[in-house]
Motif scaffolding. Structure first.
Motif, PDB file in Angstrom:
ATOM      1  N   GLU A   1       0.858  -1.168   0.000  1.00 55.69           N
ATOM      2  CA  GLU A   1       0.000   0.000   0.000  1.00 55.69           C
ATOM      3  C   GLU A   1       0.903   1.229   0.000  1.00 55.69           C
ATOM      4  O   GLU A   1       1.800   1.354   0.828  1.00 55.69           O
ATOM      5  CB  GLU A   1      -0.880   0.003   1.265  1.00 55.69           C
ATOM      6  CG  GLU A   1      -1.819   1.166   1.324  1.00 55.69           C
ATOM      7  CD  GLU A   1      -2.695   1.093   2.573  1.00 55.69           C
ATOM      8  OE1 GLU A   1      -3.153   2.166   2.991  1.00 55.69           O
ATOM      9  OE2 GLU A   1      -2.925   0.003   3.097  1.00 55.69           O
TER      10      GLU A   1
ATOM     11  N   ASP B   1      -3.245   8.316  -4.531  1.00 55.99           N
ATOM     12  CA  ASP B   1      -4.567   7.815  -4.885  1.00 55.99           C
ATOM     13  C   ASP B   1      -4.404   6.654  -5.856  1.00 55.99           C
ATOM     14  O   ASP B   1      -3.759   6.824  -6.908  1.00 55.99           O
ATOM     15  CB  ASP B   1      -5.408   8.938  -5.508  1.00 55.99           C
ATOM     16  CG  ASP B   1      -6.840   8.523  -5.740  1.00 55.99           C
ATOM     17  OD1 ASP B   1      -7.229   7.410  -5.326  1.00 55.99           O
ATOM     18  OD2 ASP B   1      -7.580   9.339  -6.348  1.00 55.99           O
ATOM     19  N   PRO B   2      -4.960   5.449  -5.558  1.00 59.25           N
ATOM     20  CA  PRO B   2      -4.797   4.301  -6.442  1.00 59.25           C
ATOM     21  C   PRO B   2      -5.306   4.564  -7.871  1.00 59.25           C
ATOM     22  O   PRO B   2      -4.801   4.004  -8.842  1.00 59.25           O
ATOM     23  CB  PRO B   2      -5.620   3.195  -5.778  1.00 59.25           C
ATOM     24  CG  PRO B   2      -5.756   3.611  -4.358  1.00 59.25           C
ATOM     25  CD  PRO B   2      -5.678   5.096  -4.357  1.00 59.25           C
ATOM     26  N   GLU B   3      -6.292   5.449  -8.018  1.00 57.05           N
ATOM     27  CA  GLU B   3      -6.825   5.734  -9.349  1.00 57.05           C
ATOM     28  C   GLU B   3      -5.812   6.507 -10.195  1.00 57.05           C
ATOM     29  O   GLU B   3      -5.847   6.450 -11.422  1.00 57.05           O
ATOM     30  CB  GLU B   3      -8.149   6.510  -9.243  1.00 57.05           C
ATOM     31  CG  GLU B   3      -9.243   5.654  -8.618  1.00 57.05           C
ATOM     32  CD  GLU B   3     -10.550   6.403  -8.473  1.00 57.05           C
ATOM     33  OE1 GLU B   3     -10.685   7.539  -9.010  1.00 57.05           O
ATOM     34  OE2 GLU B   3     -11.438   5.872  -7.801  1.00 57.05           O
ATOM     35  N   ASP B   4      -4.914   7.252  -9.549  1.00 54.22           N
ATOM     36  CA  ASP B   4      -3.897   7.998 -10.283  1.00 54.22           C
ATOM     37  C   ASP B   4      -2.836   7.075 -10.887  1.00 54.22           C
ATOM     38  O   ASP B   4      -2.093   7.474 -11.785  1.00 54.22           O
ATOM     39  CB  ASP B   4      -3.198   9.013  -9.381  1.00 54.22           C
ATOM     40  CG  ASP B   4      -4.140  10.155  -8.981  1.00 54.22           C
ATOM     41  OD1 ASP B   4      -5.163  10.337  -9.668  1.00 54.22           O
ATOM     42  OD2 ASP B   4      -3.828  10.843  -7.986  1.00 54.22           O
TER      43      ASP B   4
ATOM     44  N   THR C   1      -3.422   4.231 -12.519  1.00 54.19           N
ATOM     45  CA  THR C   1      -3.877   3.539 -13.729  1.00 54.19           C
ATOM     46  C   THR C   1      -3.768   4.383 -14.955  1.00 54.19           C
ATOM     47  O   THR C   1      -3.520   5.505 -15.027  1.00 54.19           O
ATOM     48  CB  THR C   1      -5.341   3.077 -13.569  1.00 54.19           C
ATOM     49  OG1 THR C   1      -6.151   4.199 -13.270  1.00 54.19           O
ATOM     50  CG2 THR C   1      -5.418   2.022 -12.532  1.00 54.19           C
TER      51      THR C   1
END
Length: 172
Positions: A162, A167-170, A172
């Motif tokens: 982690e 931000d995990p969306e950033d 992709t």
């Protein structure tokens, strides 16, 4: 006792086994014993002084030599103890085997219990206890001689990473 170190001794020329590890020759064993005796006769001698006197590569080589000399003294006593323990375990195992090989009959209220055919009923309880005892004796024997393989532990699972502050969306 004085050190009798050969100044031409080359520690790198020591014999090696098939894996390239140094083997202790009879000369090495004698030198280690002499170093241990010198240390006993001259308390306060440092390992560096021993290394210099007896031709060890460095002070850690002198320390290992003293440890080897101690093990050489202890080894015969330990081997004798193992032999004595083995003999005792062998005697116990033979006794357990005798009990296993005997015929045991069922006894109730001081009388032998007989079946419908008039023959005594066999009691397997003492035989089963003797078998369990024999197995424990053999296990002790294997442990004493180091026959058992060490237990291997497998660990499985996954790892979750982690990244904090992203931000995990950033990604992709």
């Amino acid at each position: 006792m004085t050190a009798n170190h050969d100044p031409d001794y080359d520690f790198r020329a020591r014999p090696r086994d098939g894996n390239g590890k140094f083997q202790r020759s009879i000369d090495t064993v004698k030198r280690d014993a002499a170093a241990a005796q010198y240390l006993a006769d001259h308390p306060g001698t440092t390992f560096q002084q021993l290394a210099d006197l007896f031709g060890y590569h460095d002070r850690s080589g002198a320390w290992r030599a003293i440890q080897n000399a101690k093990a050489d003294v202890i080894r015969p006593a330990v081997e004798k103890l193992i032999q004595t323990e083995s003999e005792q375990l062998d005697d116990l195992y033979l006794l357990a085997r005798e009990i296993i090989d005997r015929n045991h009959v069922v006894v109730s209220h001081g009388r032998i219990v007989v079946g419908d055919d008039g023959k005594p009923l066999q009691d397997d309880g003492p035989r089963m206890q003797a078998i369990q005892t024999a197995l424990r004796i053999r296990e002790s024997y294997r442990k004493l001689h180091g026959v058992d393989q060490p237990a291997k532990t497998e660990i499985s699972g996954g790892v979750k990473y982690e990244v904090v502050g992203v931000d995990p969306e950033d990604l992709t």
